[in-house]
Design a protein around this motif. Structure first.
Motif, PDB file in Angstrom:
ATOM      1  N   GLY A 159       0.858  -1.134  -0.030  1.00 58.04           N
ATOM      2  CA  GLY A 159      -0.144   0.022   0.084  1.00 58.04           C
ATOM      3  C   GLY A 159       0.879   1.209  -0.113  1.00 58.04           C
ATOM      4  N   ASP A 160       0.334   2.276  -0.797  1.00 54.30           N
ATOM      5  CA  ASP A 160       1.166   3.480  -0.734  1.00 54.30           C
ATOM      6  C   ASP A 160       1.296   4.089   0.972  1.00 54.30           C
ATOM      7  OD1 ASP A 160       1.372   3.683  -3.261  1.00 54.30           O
ATOM      8  OD2 ASP A 160      -0.223   4.884  -3.887  1.00 54.30           O
ATOM      9  N   THR A 161       0.227   4.071   1.877  1.00 57.98           N
ATOM     10  CA  THR A 161       0.356   4.239   2.962  1.00 57.98           C
ATOM     11  C   THR A 161      -0.714   3.166   3.579  1.00 57.98           C
ATOM     12  OG1 THR A 161      -1.620   5.732   2.884  1.00 57.98           O
ATOM     13  CG2 THR A 161       0.543   6.642   2.747  1.00 57.98           C
ATOM     14  N   LEU A 162      -0.333   2.971   4.942  1.00 57.76           N
ATOM     15  CA  LEU A 162      -1.348   2.015   5.730  1.00 57.76           C
ATOM     16  C   LEU A 162      -1.342   2.467   7.010  1.00 57.76           C
ATOM     17  CD1 LEU A 162      -2.654  -0.644   6.310  1.00 57.76           C
ATOM     18  CD2 LEU A 162      -0.413  -1.801   6.725  1.00 57.76           C
ATOM     19  N   LYS A 163      -2.689   2.629   7.514  1.00 55.81           N
ATOM     20  CA  LYS A 163      -2.928   2.801   9.088  1.00 55.81           C
ATOM     21  C   LYS A 163      -3.948   1.677   9.385  1.00 55.81           C
ATOM     22  CE  LYS A 163      -3.673   7.183  10.832  1.00 55.81           C
ATOM     23  NZ  LYS A 163      -4.208   8.247  10.934  1.00 55.81           N
ATOM     24  N   ARG A 164      -3.306   1.207  10.597  1.00 56.55           N
ATOM     25  CA  ARG A 164      -4.215  -0.106  11.265  1.00 56.55           C
ATOM     26  C   ARG A 164      -4.223  -0.332  12.693  1.00 56.55           C
ATOM     27  NH1 ARG A 164      -0.734  -5.857   9.783  1.00 56.55           N
ATOM     28  NH2 ARG A 164       0.771  -5.407  11.333  1.00 56.55           N
ATOM     29  N   ILE A 165      -5.240  -0.761  13.191  1.00 56.20           N
ATOM     30  CA  ILE A 165      -5.175  -1.045  14.657  1.00 56.20           C
ATOM     31  C   ILE A 165      -5.123  -2.503  14.664  1.00 56.20           C
ATOM     32  CG2 ILE A 165      -6.387  -0.855  16.936  1.00 56.20           C
ATOM     33  CD1 ILE A 165      -7.677   1.986  15.727  1.00 56.20           C
ATOM     34  N   VAL A 166      -4.152  -3.111  15.368  1.00 53.08           N
ATOM     35  CA  VAL A 166      -4.229  -4.552  15.406  1.00 53.08           C
ATOM     36  C   VAL A 166      -3.891  -4.960  16.881  1.00 53.08           C
ATOM     37  CG1 VAL A 166      -3.636  -5.065  13.142  1.00 53.08           C
ATOM     38  CG2 VAL A 166      -1.608  -4.408  14.872  1.00 53.08           C
ATOM     39  N   MET A 167      -3.754  -6.315  17.218  1.00 48.93           N
ATOM     40  CA  MET A 167      -3.804  -6.728  18.445  1.00 48.93           C
ATOM     41  C   MET A 167      -2.729  -7.899  18.339  1.00 48.93           C
ATOM     42  SD  MET A 167      -3.846  -9.595  20.731  1.00 48.93           S
ATOM     43  CE  MET A 167      -4.927 -10.749  20.429  1.00 48.93           C
ATOM     44  N   THR A 214       6.893   7.717  -1.804  1.00 50.89           N
ATOM     45  CA  THR A 214       6.196   8.080  -3.034  1.00 50.89           C
ATOM     46  C   THR A 214       4.643   8.307  -2.554  1.00 50.89           C
ATOM     47  OG1 THR A 214       6.097   5.901  -3.489  1.00 50.89           O
ATOM     48  CG2 THR A 214       7.581   7.272  -4.716  1.00 50.89           C
ATOM     49  N   GLY A 215       4.316   7.714  -1.511  1.00 55.09           N
ATOM     50  CA  GLY A 215       2.850   7.905  -0.863  1.00 55.09           C
ATOM     51  C   GLY A 215       2.559   9.315  -0.052  1.00 55.09           C
ATOM     52  N   LEU A 216       3.661  10.037   0.211  1.00 51.51           N
ATOM     53  CA  LEU A 216       3.321  11.139   1.241  1.00 51.51           C
ATOM     54  C   LEU A 216       3.226  12.366   0.192  1.00 51.51           C
ATOM     55  CD1 LEU A 216       6.724  10.378   3.065  1.00 51.51           C
ATOM     56  CD2 LEU A 216       4.440  10.024   4.000  1.00 51.51           C
ATOM     57  N   SER A 217       2.339  13.306   0.896  1.00 46.50           N
ATOM     58  CA  SER A 217       2.045  14.634   0.213  1.00 46.50           C
ATOM     59  C   SER A 217       3.017  15.524  -0.057  1.00 46.50           C
ATOM     60  CB  SER A 217       0.898  15.058   1.198  1.00 46.50           C
ATOM     61  OG  SER A 217       1.212  15.362   2.516  1.00 46.50           O
ATOM     62  N   ASP A 218       4.035  15.329   0.617  1.00 48.91           N
ATOM     63  CA  ASP A 218       5.355  16.101   0.676  1.00 48.91           C
ATOM     64  C   ASP A 218       6.510  15.469   0.033  1.00 48.91           C
ATOM     65  OD1 ASP A 218       5.183  14.550   2.757  1.00 48.91           O
ATOM     66  OD2 ASP A 218       6.054  16.463   4.180  1.00 48.91           O
ATOM     67  N   TYR A 219       6.351  14.511  -0.731  1.00 48.29           N
ATOM     68  CA  TYR A 219       7.302  13.528  -1.120  1.00 48.29           C
ATOM     69  C   TYR A 219       8.392  14.661  -1.803  1.00 48.29           C
ATOM     70  CZ  TYR A 219       9.873  10.399  -4.112  1.00 48.29           C
ATOM     71  OH  TYR A 219      10.825   9.424  -4.623  1.00 48.29           O
ATOM     72  N   ASP A 220       9.567  14.524  -1.425  1.00 44.44           N
ATOM     73  CA  ASP A 220      10.700  14.991  -1.998  1.00 44.44           C
ATOM     74  C   ASP A 220      11.819  13.953  -2.381  1.00 44.44           C
ATOM     75  OD1 ASP A 220      13.105  16.246  -2.622  1.00 44.44           O
ATOM     76  OD2 ASP A 220      12.971  17.826  -0.967  1.00 44.44           O
ATOM     77  N   PRO A 221      11.960  13.712  -3.745  1.00 43.89           N
ATOM     78  CA  PRO A 221      12.561  12.625  -4.502  1.00 43.89           C
ATOM     79  C   PRO A 221      14.066  12.816  -3.952  1.00 43.89           C
ATOM     80  CG  PRO A 221      11.191  13.333  -6.000  1.00 43.89           C
ATOM     81  CD  PRO A 221      11.166  14.540  -5.083  1.00 43.89           C
ATOM     82  N   LYS A 222      14.522  14.236  -3.812  1.00 44.29           N
ATOM     83  CA  LYS A 222      16.210  14.300  -3.620  1.00 44.29           C
ATOM     84  C   LYS A 222      16.349  14.026  -2.251  1.00 44.29           C
ATOM     85  CE  LYS A 222      19.633  17.497  -3.878  1.00 44.29           C
ATOM     86  NZ  LYS A 222      20.168  18.912  -4.730  1.00 44.29           N
ATOM     87  N   ALA A 223      15.414  14.702  -1.378  1.00 48.74           N
ATOM     88  CA  ALA A 223      15.415  14.681   0.403  1.00 48.74           C
ATOM     89  C   ALA A 223      15.350  13.184   0.847  1.00 48.74           C
ATOM     90  CB  ALA A 223      14.888  15.663   0.992  1.00 48.74           C
ATOM     91  N   MET A 224      14.551  12.522   0.073  1.00 47.70           N
ATOM     92  CA  MET A 224      13.936  11.227   0.491  1.00 47.70           C
ATOM     93  C   MET A 224      14.482  10.025  -0.401  1.00 47.70           C
ATOM     94  SD  MET A 224      10.097  12.002   1.531  1.00 47.70           S
ATOM     95  CE  MET A 224       9.630  13.149   2.706  1.00 47.70           C
ATOM     96  N   HIS A 238      -6.717   1.000   6.906  1.00 41.84           N
ATOM     97  CA  HIS A 238      -7.216   2.237   6.129  1.00 41.84           C
ATOM     98  C   HIS A 238      -5.907   2.166   5.218  1.00 41.84           C
ATOM     99  CE1 HIS A 238     -10.793   3.549   7.845  1.00 41.84           C
ATOM    100  NE2 HIS A 238     -10.357   3.396   9.248  1.00 41.84           N
ATOM    101  N   PHE A 239      -5.955   2.057   3.947  1.00 41.53           N
ATOM    102  CA  PHE A 239      -4.901   2.034   2.915  1.00 41.53           C
ATOM    103  C   PHE A 239      -5.147   3.686   2.200  1.00 41.53           C
ATOM    104  CE2 PHE A 239      -5.805  -2.307   3.632  1.00 41.53           C
ATOM    105  CZ  PHE A 239      -4.346  -2.809   3.598  1.00 41.53           C
ATOM    106  N   ASN A 240      -3.733   4.136   1.806  1.00 39.99           N
ATOM    107  CA  ASN A 240      -3.746   5.041   0.862  1.00 39.99           C
ATOM    108  C   ASN A 240      -4.302   6.287   1.434  1.00 39.99           C
ATOM    109  OD1 ASN A 240      -2.483   3.245  -0.974  1.00 39.99           O
ATOM    110  ND2 ASN A 240      -4.390   2.811  -1.833  1.00 39.99           N
ATOM    111  N   LEU A 241      -4.472   6.508   2.611  1.00 36.60           N
ATOM    112  CA  LEU A 241      -4.671   7.807   3.505  1.00 36.60           C
ATOM    113  C   LEU A 241      -3.672   8.826   3.048  1.00 36.60           C
ATOM    114  CD1 LEU A 241      -6.112   6.657   6.827  1.00 36.60           C
ATOM    115  CD2 LEU A 241      -7.621   7.401   4.866  1.00 36.60           C
ATOM    116  N   PRO A 242      -4.045  10.132   3.171  1.00 36.95           N
ATOM    117  CA  PRO A 242      -3.081  11.211   3.005  1.00 36.95           C
ATOM    118  C   PRO A 242      -2.149  11.259   4.233  1.00 36.95           C
ATOM    119  CG  PRO A 242      -5.367  12.178   2.363  1.00 36.95           C
ATOM    120  CD  PRO A 242      -5.459  10.769   2.871  1.00 36.95           C
ATOM    121  N   MET A 243      -0.815  11.160   3.946  1.00 39.46           N
ATOM    122  CA  MET A 243       0.001  11.325   5.306  1.00 39.46           C
ATOM    123  C   MET A 243       1.231  12.119   4.667  1.00 39.46           C
ATOM    124  SD  MET A 243       0.590   7.238   6.685  1.00 39.46           S
ATOM    125  CE  MET A 243      -0.875   6.671   7.192  1.00 39.46           C
TER     126      MET A 243
END
Length: 453
Positions: A178-186, A209-219, A432-437
């Motif tokens: 997933g580009d981004t993932l948020k989950r609650i697990v046990m 690449t899933g981040l809203s502020d993705y910077d190819p050089k810095a990251m 929740h997949f592909n949420l803005p992060m």
């Protein structure tokens, strides 16, 4: 001005590094992707007797619906096991079982079983990841003795047509989740009698690449960003872990931080790596996800491909119809709720390098060809005795085309205990997949805000 000899030395160093880079496959080999191979490099055809079907694209996104609490429908709910392997019948199936599975039959002869169902090749990844995988086939190279990647396109398989064990283990490390993932697990580490305390966690994962502020050089050297917060029990609530996983792990090793809610302090955590103990000492940090982190302490050998009965399409195991107490049982999880299928896997052995330190002298890892996700592992102690076995009970979020685990279980054969994580049966809307992060969500300063209680 730099001394001339310094420039000469630098040039020699660059040449040496260049010679260490292993070339990617040529274009004519990459053309096999989508032809006789699937877009991620699996064998498209089925096996000779048809017990493993051909890959035809995976489950469609409309294969079922999610209920009001986010649980996906089981596309195979009506199927019954073809047969059930028990300790008394395991020997006749041993060519399709791992040494670890056979050890679990020997350790728990009266209760451990493997229900085998028809095989379904359900995994199909998003076009974005497949396009990056095709680029990786001809671009990505191993560097730094195999402990880093160059020209890697993130969020995709680095080496869809692998040539050796290092490339295969990097495929597990770099695979799409997933580009981004948020989950609650046990997660739980039950006692030998089955008693356990549920630990509920919020986990967040992001590819750059899933981040809203993705910077190819810095990251450019960031493989993934991970954050984990304890929600319960009360004595642990508010504690937060942050990890920056790197692409070139020699140039810039993994960075990790811990926020202690009691002290309200953020501290670097270099121990969050390799064989540091986790889950009440029942696994190591690099056992999580069946393997993670830098591969540099082991020599990796590709044994080859084989057909095995592995946990697959484990929708029943994550069903809200079952409580955690229905799954967590003495010795091992409730195998009656599991599902195994015959699939092809890549088999790797990792042998500890001379002079390196790790509590495991050898590991065997079995990786599903369609998802590049770990399925089974075995770990041996310094005497060469089989010590720990892990099983990844795979499921597939077909609505967003993301492979995952319904449960990840690490068994300690000597103590008779185990650790299980990724359960979410009692959590509503857990995934929740592909949420803005944003990259700012994964900074040490953000931990203090996250962990306040």
């Amino acid at each position: 001005m730099k001394h001339p000899h310094t420039l000469t030395l630098a040039s020699l160093t660059l040449c040496l590094l260049a010679s260490q880079a292993q070339a990617a496959v040529p274009a004519d080999q990459a053309a096999r992707l989508g032809a006789d191979l699937t877009p991620v490099g699996a064998q498209k055809a089925g096996n000779a007797d048809g017990s493993i079907p051909a890959w035809t694209g995976g489950l469609p996104t409309n294969a079922g619906k999610a209920d009001e609490n986010g649980f996906l429908a089981d596309p195979f709910a009506s199927e019954k096991p073809l047969f059930v392997i028990t300790a008394s019948t395991a020997a006749q199936y041993k060519d399709k079982l791992t040494a670890g599975q056979l050890a679990l039959f020997a350790r728990y002869p009266d209760s451990y079983r493997i229900p085998v169902y028809p095989s379904h090749r359900t995994v199909g990844l998003p076009d974005k990841s497949l396009a990056a995988t095709r680029l990786n086939a001809t671009d990505t190279q191993l560097i730094a003795g195999g402990n880093g990647l160059a020209q890697y396109h993130p969020g995709a398989v680095p080496f869809p047509i692998p040539k050796d064990g290092l490339e295969v283990i990097w495929n597990l490390i770099g695979r799409y989740r997933g580009d981004t993932l948020k989950r609650i697990v046990m997660q739980a580490s039950p006692q030998a009698n089955g008693d356990f305390t549920p630990n509920v966690l919020k986990q967040e994962l992001a590819y750059p690449t899933g981040l809203s502020d993705y910077d190819p050089k810095a990251m450019s050297n960031i493989l993934s960003l991970y954050r984990e917060e304890f929600l319960s029990p009360a004595r642990m609530a508010g504690g937060v872990l942050l990890v920056h996983e790197t692409v070139d792990q020699i140039k810039e090793p993994r960075e990790a931080w811990l926020y202690n809610a009691g002290q309200r302090r953020v501290r670097r955590a270099p121990q969050i790596a390799y064989d540091s103990p986790a889950a009440e000492g029942l696994r190591t940090y690099d056992d999580f996800d069946l393997f993670n982190g830098a591969p540099d302490r082991f020599d990796w050998k590709l044994v080859g491909k084989q057909e095995l009965y592995i946990p697959y399409n484990s929708y029943r195991l994550e069903s809200p119809a079952y409580k955690y107490s229905d799954i967590v049982k003495p010795g091992h999880i409730n195998q009656d709720l599991t599902r195994y299928e015959l699939h092809r896997v890549w088999h790797l052995t990792a042998t500890l390098k001379p002079g390196e330190r790790h509590i495991y002298s050898r590991r065997d890892i079995y990786i599903d060809e369609d998802s590049w996700q770990g399925a089974e592992t075995e770990a041996y102690d310094g005497r060469g005795t089989l010590w720990r076995v892990a099983e990844g009970h795979a499921n597939f979020f077909y609505d967003v085309k993301v492979p995952s685990f319904a449960a990840e279980v690490h068994y300690d054969l000597l103590s008779g205990r185990y650790a299980v994580n990724s359960l979410h049966n009692e959590e509503k809307n857990a995934y929740h997949f592909n949420l803005p992060m944003s990259g700012n969500d994964f900074t040490p300063s953000a931990l203090r805000v996250t962990g306040i209680r």
